[in-house]
Design a protein around this motif. Structure first.
Motif, PDB file in Angstrom:
ATOM      1  N   ASP A  90       0.971  -1.051   0.015  1.00 10.77           N
ATOM      2  CA  ASP A  90       0.176   0.350  -0.507  1.00 10.77           C
ATOM      3  C   ASP A  90       0.929   0.866   0.260  1.00 10.77           C
ATOM      4  N   PRO A  91       1.007   2.034  -1.028  1.00 12.05           N
ATOM      5  CA  PRO A  91       1.773   3.203  -1.349  1.00 12.05           C
ATOM      6  C   PRO A  91       2.246   4.281  -0.109  1.00 12.05           C
ATOM      7  N   VAL A  92       0.922   4.901   0.517  1.00 10.58           N
ATOM      8  CA  VAL A  92       0.887   5.162   1.782  1.00 10.58           C
ATOM      9  C   VAL A  92       2.095   4.205   2.811  1.00 10.58           C
ATOM     10  N   GLU A  93       1.239   3.594   3.284  1.00 11.33           N
ATOM     11  CA  GLU A  93       2.637   2.549   4.027  1.00 11.33           C
ATOM     12  C   GLU A  93       3.641   2.583   3.966  1.00 11.33           C
ATOM     13  N   HIS A  94       3.861   1.606   2.308  1.00  6.88           N
ATOM     14  CA  HIS A  94       5.075   2.536   2.568  1.00  6.88           C
ATOM     15  C   HIS A  94       6.325   3.668   2.734  1.00  6.88           C
ATOM     16  N   VAL A  95       5.348   4.406   2.159  1.00  3.08           N
ATOM     17  CA  VAL A  95       5.874   5.387   2.001  1.00  3.08           C
ATOM     18  C   VAL A  95       6.336   6.284   3.834  1.00  3.08           C
ATOM     19  N   LEU A  96       5.079   5.615   4.678  1.00  4.35           N
ATOM     20  CA  LEU A  96       5.734   5.813   6.570  1.00  4.35           C
ATOM     21  C   LEU A  96       6.949   4.931   6.698  1.00  4.35           C
ATOM     22  N   SER A  97       7.061   3.839   5.923  1.00  2.00           N
ATOM     23  CA  SER A  97       7.734   2.626   6.212  1.00  2.00           C
ATOM     24  C   SER A  97       9.321   3.616   5.860  1.00  2.00           C
ATOM     25  N   HIS A  98       9.159   3.807   4.398  1.00  2.00           N
ATOM     26  CA  HIS A  98      10.687   4.470   4.073  1.00  2.00           C
ATOM     27  C   HIS A  98      10.886   5.513   4.895  1.00  2.00           C
ATOM     28  N   ILE A  99       9.648   6.778   5.325  1.00  2.00           N
ATOM     29  CA  ILE A  99      10.731   7.384   6.082  1.00  2.00           C
ATOM     30  C   ILE A  99      10.728   6.903   7.652  1.00  2.00           C
ATOM     31  N   ARG A 100      10.385   6.417   7.966  1.00  2.00           N
ATOM     32  CA  ARG A 100      10.730   5.632   9.444  1.00  2.00           C
ATOM     33  C   ARG A 100      12.343   4.802   9.502  1.00  2.00           C
ATOM     34  N   HIS A 101      12.391   4.272   8.095  1.00  2.00           N
ATOM     35  CA  HIS A 101      14.151   3.854   7.577  1.00  2.00           C
ATOM     36  C   HIS A 101      15.291   5.018   8.261  1.00  2.00           C
ATOM     37  N   PHE A 102      14.476   5.963   7.065  1.00  2.00           N
ATOM     38  CA  PHE A 102      15.406   7.171   7.061  1.00  2.00           C
ATOM     39  C   PHE A 102      15.703   8.030   8.342  1.00  2.00           C
ATOM     40  N   LEU A 103      14.951   7.702   8.904  1.00  2.00           N
ATOM     41  CA  LEU A 103      14.750   8.373  10.769  1.00  2.00           C
ATOM     42  C   LEU A 103      15.494   7.790  11.318  1.00  2.00           C
ATOM     43  N   ALA A 104      15.558   6.089  11.787  1.00  2.00           N
ATOM     44  CA  ALA A 104      16.367   5.090  12.161  1.00  2.00           C
ATOM     45  C   ALA A 104      17.955   5.539  11.890  1.00  2.00           C
ATOM     46  N   ASP A 105      18.180   5.823  10.745  1.00  2.00           N
ATOM     47  CA  ASP A 105      19.736   5.998   9.838  1.00  2.00           C
ATOM     48  C   ASP A 105      20.098   7.396  10.117  1.00  2.00           C
ATOM     49  N   ALA A 109      16.009  13.943  10.404  1.00  2.00           N
ATOM     50  CA  ALA A 109      15.257  13.868  12.025  1.00  2.00           C
ATOM     51  C   ALA A 109      13.750  14.564  11.849  1.00  2.00           C
ATOM     52  N   GLU A 110      13.359  13.582  12.401  1.00  2.00           N
ATOM     53  CA  GLU A 110      11.741  13.482  12.226  1.00  2.00           C
ATOM     54  C   GLU A 110      10.951  15.351  12.443  1.00  2.00           C
ATOM     55  N   ALA A 111      11.093  16.017  13.682  1.00  2.00           N
ATOM     56  CA  ALA A 111      11.081  17.583  13.308  1.00  2.00           C
ATOM     57  C   ALA A 111      11.910  17.963  11.813  1.00  2.00           C
ATOM     58  N   ASP A 112      12.707  18.010  10.930  1.00  2.00           N
ATOM     59  CA  ASP A 112      12.480  17.824  10.028  1.00  2.00           C
ATOM     60  C   ASP A 112      11.745  17.361   8.861  1.00  2.00           C
ATOM     61  N   ALA A 113      11.429  16.378   9.491  1.00  2.00           N
ATOM     62  CA  ALA A 113      10.727  15.397   7.864  1.00  2.00           C
ATOM     63  C   ALA A 113       8.636  15.352   8.111  1.00  2.00           C
ATOM     64  N   PHE A 114       8.384  16.120   9.501  1.00  2.00           N
ATOM     65  CA  PHE A 114       7.422  16.581   9.682  1.00  2.00           C
ATOM     66  C   PHE A 114       7.080  17.907   8.775  1.00  2.00           C
ATOM     67  N   GLU A 115       8.380  18.975   9.034  1.00  2.00           N
ATOM     68  CA  GLU A 115       8.418  20.346   8.741  1.00  2.00           C
ATOM     69  C   GLU A 115       8.121  20.260   6.840  1.00  2.00           C
ATOM     70  N   SER A 116       8.499  19.704   6.641  1.00  2.00           N
ATOM     71  CA  SER A 116       8.533  19.093   5.024  1.00  2.00           C
ATOM     72  C   SER A 116       7.292  18.578   4.630  1.00  2.00           C
ATOM     73  N   LEU A 117       6.586  17.813   5.470  1.00  2.00           N
ATOM     74  CA  LEU A 117       5.432  17.282   5.196  1.00  2.00           C
ATOM     75  C   LEU A 117       4.137  18.529   5.435  1.00  2.00           C
ATOM     76  N   ASP A 118       4.997  19.520   6.601  1.00  2.00           N
ATOM     77  CA  ASP A 118       3.982  20.322   6.403  1.00  2.00           C
ATOM     78  C   ASP A 118       3.303  21.791   5.293  1.00  2.00           C
TER      79      ASP A 118
END
Length: 256
Positions: A90-105, A109-118
């Motif tokens: 599922d593309p939405v789940e896929h993107v969220l998993s990809h973001i979490r992977h980038f965050l874990a690596d 940063a989570e704040a930057d990821a959320f700011e981009s999405l906002d």
């Protein structure tokens, strides 16, 4: 009849493909797999650059399984009767998993990821599944081949319509198409086609907690992944249509 074809598992990142990869490796034996575990270990546990994987492929003609985060077009380097396997998510789940992977690596940063999405921007590459299935063959060798393939995974898409059409066409040519939310069915299908005994596993879980996105942030995800959303819908519809045809054939109600 003994199954003697080679297998290509086009492993699209973050589709729960690691579990299937390990199951396939266990079934065929490490010695029959390319890229080898030694080459993967040399690259810190990651799939090696494409040109190195293809070089090992040439040096190991008796391989049974070729797998990796490589575009589906790589099958041009494989025997024509190679069995191909792809898993979509599922593309939405896929993107969220990809973001979490980038965050874990630690890549973002989570704040930057959320700011981009906002702000309406995606903090990771868009339409990854279409890129893997619809990407065109790259005419290059050595390190240039690997560099250009990596660029194709992140560069802006020039022609969305053409990429989508190629991805759908490629998807229809895949021998075994599976979906992350139906992994038992996929394992059963592969076992039926290959006579391999596969063990269901659950490997490579996310090392980052689940993300809770706002409606606005989710809208950004969907808006930037329209091709993957359409591809996923098309491939599931195709699968359901094929299932119906097989059922009707078994009952004698289907006529060509």
């Amino acid at each position: 009849m003994k199954f003697d074809k080679k297998i290509f598992f086009c492993h699209i990142p973050k589709t729960a493909g690691t579990s299937l990869r390990l199951s396939l490796e266990q079934a065929v034996g490490d010695a029959a797999v390319v890229p080898s575990q030694a080459l993967i270990s040399y690259h810190g546990g990651r799939y090696p650059p494409l040109h190195e994987a293809l070089q090992e492929l040439q040096e190991k003609p008796d391989y049974r399984l070729f797998r990796g985060h490589y575009g589906f077009w790589v099958r041009r380097y494989l025997p024509t009767d190679t069995l191909t396997i792809v898993v979509l998510r599922d593309p939405v789940e896929h993107v969220l998993s990809h973001i979490r992977h980038f965050l874990a690596d630690g890549r973002i940063a989570e704040a930057d990821a959320f700011e981009s999405l906002d702000q309406g921007r995606l903090p990771i590459p868009d339409n990854t599944m279409c890129r893997y299935l619809g990407g065109t063959p790259i005419k290059a060798v050595g390190q240039e081949l690997s560099d250009r393939f990596l660029a194709s995974r992140i560069d802006p898409i020039d022609d969305h319509d053409s990429l989508f059409k190629r991805a759908v066409s490629t998807g229809r040519s895949v021998d075994i198409m599976g979906f992350t939310d139906e992994m038992p069915d996929l394992y059963e299908k592969i076992s039926q086609e290959t006579d391999l005994s596969l063990t269901m596993r659950q490997d490579n879980p996310s090392r980052y907690p689940a993300l809770s996105l706002s409606d606005r942030q989710l809208d950004t995800v969907r808006r930037h992944n329209q091709l993957d959303l359409q591809l996923y819908e098309a491939m599931r519809a195709e699968r359901n249509s094929n299932k119906l045809k097989r059922l009707l054939k078994r009952t004698g109600l289907f006529r060509t």
